[in-house]
Design a protein around this motif. Structure first.
Motif, PDB file in Angstrom:
ATOM      1  N   GLU A  79      -2.823   8.752  -5.507  1.00 28.67           N
ATOM      2  CA  GLU A  79      -1.617   8.504  -4.708  1.00 28.67           C
ATOM      3  C   GLU A  79      -1.865   8.580  -3.203  1.00 28.67           C
ATOM      4  N   ARG A  80      -3.137   8.792  -2.797  1.00 27.45           N
ATOM      5  CA  ARG A  80      -3.447   8.872  -1.366  1.00 27.45           C
ATOM      6  C   ARG A  80      -4.302   7.700  -0.885  1.00 27.45           C
ATOM      7  N   VAL A  81      -4.766   6.853  -1.802  1.00 31.19           N
ATOM      8  CA  VAL A  81      -5.626   5.739  -1.421  1.00 31.19           C
ATOM      9  C   VAL A  81      -5.282   4.531  -2.286  1.00 31.19           C
ATOM     10  N   VAL A  82      -5.464   3.345  -1.735  1.00 32.59           N
ATOM     11  CA  VAL A  82      -5.243   2.086  -2.461  1.00 32.59           C
ATOM     12  C   VAL A  82      -6.463   1.193  -2.248  1.00 32.59           C
ATOM     13  N   HIS A  83      -6.914   0.601  -3.337  1.00 33.20           N
ATOM     14  CA  HIS A  83      -7.998  -0.378  -3.247  1.00 33.20           C
ATOM     15  C   HIS A  83      -7.369  -1.767  -3.111  1.00 33.20           C
ATOM     16  N   VAL A  84      -7.489  -2.345  -1.925  1.00 34.30           N
ATOM     17  CA  VAL A  84      -6.991  -3.700  -1.653  1.00 34.30           C
ATOM     18  C   VAL A  84      -8.150  -4.651  -1.952  1.00 34.30           C
ATOM     19  N   ALA A  85      -8.037  -5.368  -3.059  1.00 28.53           N
ATOM     20  CA  ALA A  85      -9.145  -6.204  -3.531  1.00 28.53           C
ATOM     21  C   ALA A  85      -8.701  -7.660  -3.601  1.00 28.53           C
ATOM     22  N   PHE A  86      -9.338  -8.489  -2.790  1.00 27.61           N
ATOM     23  CA  PHE A  86      -9.079  -9.928  -2.828  1.00 27.61           C
ATOM     24  C   PHE A  86     -10.287 -10.587  -3.488  1.00 27.61           C
ATOM     25  N   VAL A 111       0.829  -1.204   0.000  1.00 26.95           N
ATOM     26  CA  VAL A 111       0.000   0.000   0.000  1.00 26.95           C
ATOM     27  C   VAL A 111       0.866   1.258   0.000  1.00 26.95           C
ATOM     28  N   GLY A 112       1.902   1.258   0.805  1.00 27.47           N
ATOM     29  CA  GLY A 112       2.770   2.427   0.917  1.00 27.47           C
ATOM     30  C   GLY A 112       2.392   3.264   2.125  1.00 27.47           C
ATOM     31  N   PRO A 113       3.332   4.026   2.659  1.00 27.10           N
ATOM     32  CA  PRO A 113       3.104   4.779   3.901  1.00 27.10           C
ATOM     33  C   PRO A 113       2.103   5.912   3.718  1.00 27.10           C
ATOM     34  N   GLY A 114       1.274   6.109   4.752  1.00 28.90           N
ATOM     35  CA  GLY A 114       0.399   7.273   4.803  1.00 28.90           C
ATOM     36  C   GLY A 114      -0.848   7.204   3.945  1.00 28.90           C
ATOM     37  N   TYR A 154      -3.845   5.022 -14.105  1.00 28.81           N
ATOM     38  CA  TYR A 154      -3.636   5.948 -12.987  1.00 28.81           C
ATOM     39  C   TYR A 154      -2.364   5.693 -12.189  1.00 28.81           C
ATOM     40  N   GLY A 155      -1.791   4.508 -12.301  1.00 27.22           N
ATOM     41  CA  GLY A 155      -0.639   4.175 -11.481  1.00 27.22           C
ATOM     42  C   GLY A 155       0.578   5.035 -11.776  1.00 27.22           C
ATOM     43  N   THR A 156       1.419   5.167 -10.768  1.00 30.49           N
ATOM     44  CA  THR A 156       2.679   5.902 -10.922  1.00 30.49           C
ATOM     45  C   THR A 156       3.814   5.014 -10.448  1.00 30.49           C
ATOM     46  N   ALA A 157       5.025   5.519 -10.551  1.00 26.57           N
ATOM     47  CA  ALA A 157       6.187   4.721 -10.166  1.00 26.57           C
ATOM     48  C   ALA A 157       6.120   4.293  -8.705  1.00 26.57           C
ATOM     49  N   GLY A 158       5.497   5.111  -7.855  1.00 28.62           N
ATOM     50  CA  GLY A 158       5.463   4.787  -6.435  1.00 28.62           C
ATOM     51  C   GLY A 158       4.095   4.421  -5.893  1.00 28.62           C
ATOM     52  N   TRP A 159       3.119   4.255  -6.799  1.00 21.45           N
ATOM     53  CA  TRP A 159       1.746   4.008  -6.342  1.00 21.45           C
ATOM     54  C   TRP A 159       1.016   3.058  -7.276  1.00 21.45           C
ATOM     55  N   THR A 160       0.563   1.948  -6.716  1.00 19.79           N
ATOM     56  CA  THR A 160      -0.282   1.003  -7.445  1.00 19.79           C
ATOM     57  C   THR A 160      -1.697   1.167  -6.920  1.00 19.79           C
ATOM     58  N   PRO A 161      -2.618   1.725  -7.726  1.00 15.51           N
ATOM     59  CA  PRO A 161      -3.963   2.041  -7.223  1.00 15.51           C
ATOM     60  C   PRO A 161      -4.746   0.829  -6.732  1.00 15.51           C
ATOM     61  N   GLU A 199      -6.330  -2.341 -15.924  1.00 11.79           N
ATOM     62  CA  GLU A 199      -6.571  -1.100 -16.656  1.00 11.79           C
ATOM     63  C   GLU A 199      -6.486   0.110 -15.727  1.00 11.79           C
ATOM     64  N   ILE A 200      -7.059  -0.006 -14.536  1.00 11.67           N
ATOM     65  CA  ILE A 200      -6.971   1.103 -13.569  1.00 11.67           C
ATOM     66  C   ILE A 200      -5.514   1.388 -13.217  1.00 11.67           C
TER      67      ILE A 200
END
Length: 466
Positions: free
Chosen positions: A304-311, A266-269, A340-347, A335-336
């Motif tokens: 870059e402030r939220v992550v959808h954790v989908a199982f 997810v990444g910090p914060g 939208y993803g960046t080098a430091g963020w996987t949505p 596709e998402i």
């Protein structure tokens, strides 16, 4: 007519039993015990109660165990012919009855109740009769029998003919279709299903909504006097969570390891929107992903402030439609991330391999729980996440989940088809003040624990015997 009775005083019948066997290359068998509400519930009556669980042999390992006489006390597996089992389970239960009760047919093209359906229906009848005959043979005089779910809708009526002395209950773990949708079934099949359940002393459901739908179907299909004449009582028992088990299990070392790994993904914060589902058509995973995509599009401040954790764990992968749906879940998630993803963020952090410890880690991590089924008998995930969440979570909940009846006042309620509305609810959940979120979580958890599995089972047993 069965001439000799067994001695079991409490019997449970379900398609899946509490144990499964795997056949190894050397012919040996490995056993794995399952969990769930029935396992916990049956344990509440104690070993002295002469209880028996009757279930189907699901695979080659189970069938080998039956042939070799391998088993454990209190469990009877039925080695039903594999072709009959496949027709009954895949052809009727999961490709017809499940679709009717979840209202999932694309009605311009399906269903088609043709000669093949009638052939499979004969197998469904044979499957139900095999269970009824096994129960009739094993039950002691006046025993209590609790039959589970849409797989065994005919069994109560058959068993009533074989053993009128028994106390018979049936529990539907799915929704029950409204009259207009239920009447999609051929008239004789609809009548047979209802009369099968009316063979029970008590027909039970997870919510009042599903119970009312069943009553309405009986009145419309069989006539206003059908229920009183049958003498069948209707029960509602809203299965809750085993909070003590969940909280203890959620703090074991393997969960802590997975929690550390998830935090790293997810990444910090960052805030988390968590969903944990089997990849069933009713769970609405794709629209949930589309709602998250809409959130990122319409409210770019969340990027870059939220992550959808989908199982999204595999379910019924022997059916082509389910494989196609899982492919679509993966495609939309990819596709998402691509857009939208960046080098430091996987949505979207998507996991497809079933891992209970990782699910509990996600529960603990959740800021927002997304539970948006198209239609669901209950949905225990909606109850489990508030119980386990470390810091409290906001619940975005479909009004079509059975859990809505108990949790709706403290959830953010959505129309499961409305992607824009769900996206807005996700935003509201993410900005909810910590104090409000904590208070809602307390109330959600209290409602979730109101009827834990052992009490749920005992409540039914006592009502059946009363």
């Amino acid at each position: 007519m069965v001439s000799e009775h067994g001695s079991a005083q409490v019997l449970v019948a379900s398609n899946r039993g509490p144990i499964t066997y795997t056949l190894n290359e050397d012919g040996s068998l490995d056993a794995r015990r399952g969990g769930g509400g029935l396992v916990s519930g049956l344990s509440a009556i104690g070993s002295e109660a002469e209880a028996l669980w009757v279930c189907a042999a699901l695979g080659e390992g189970d069938r080998a165990a039956v042939r070799q006489g391998v088993g454990e006390p209190g469990v009877q597996m039925l080695d039903i012919d594999p072709a009959v089992y496949s027709d009954a389970y895949n052809g009727i239960a999961n490709s017809a009855l499940w679709f009717v009760h979840h209202m999932l047919y694309q009605t311009a093209l399906e269903p088609v109740f043709d000669a093949e359906f009638r052939r499979q229906w004969a197998s469904y009848e044979a499957y139900n009769r095999a269970f009824a005959e096994a129960l009739a043979a094993a039950a002691g005089e006046g025993a209590a029998v609790l039959i589970q779910d849409y797989h065994l809708a005919l069994a109560p009526g058959i068993l009533r003919e074989l053993r009128p002395d028994l106390k018979i209950g049936h529990f539907s773990h799915t929704p029950w279709a409204p009259v207009d949708y239920f009447r999609m079934l051929p008239d004789d099949i609809a009548e047979q299903l209802l009369r099968g359940l009316l063979g029970a002393d008590r027909a039970c459901f997870l919510t009042h909504r599903w119970a009312d739908a069943f009553r309405a179907c009986c009145t419309e299909v069989l006539g206003a006097e059908a229920l009183p004449l049958a003498g069948t009582r209707i029960g509602v028992h809203g299965l809750g969570t085993d909070a003590d088990f969940l909280r203890e299990r959620a703090h074991r070392p393997d969960v802590a390891e997975r929690l550390t790994a998830l935090r790293a993904e997810v990444g910090p914060g960052r805030k988390t929107i968590v969903r944990v589902d089997r990849t069933e058509l009713s769970k609405n995973i794709v629209r949930g992903l589309l709602a998250y995509r809409q959130l990122l599009e319409s409210r770019p401040e969340w990027r870059e402030r939220v992550v959808h954790v989908a199982f999204a764990y595999p379910s019924r992968q022997d059916l082509a439609l389910y494989r196609t749906y899982m492919d679509e879940v993966q495609r939309v998630a990819w596709e998402i991330n691509a857009v939208y993803g960046t080098a430091g963020w996987t949505p979207v952090v998507l996991h497809l391999k079933d891992d209970f410890a990782r699910s509990l880690a996600a529960y603990r991590l959740a800021d927002v729980a997304l539970v948006n089924p198209i239609r669901d008998g209950m949905n225990l995930v909606a109850k489990e996440i508030p119980v386990v969440s470390d810091a409290g979570c906001a619940l975005v909940l479909s009004r079509e989940a059975g859990a809505y009846e108990e949790l709706g006042e403290d959830a953010l309620v959505v129309n499961p088809y409305d992607v824009m509305g769900t996206a807005e609810a996700l935003h509201e959940a993410l900005v909810m003040p910590a104090g409000e979120r904590g208070e809602r979580t307390k109330r959600l958890a209290a409602a979730a624990m109101a009827l834990p599995p052992q009490r749920w089972f005992l409540e039914q047993l006592e009502a059946l015997r009363g």
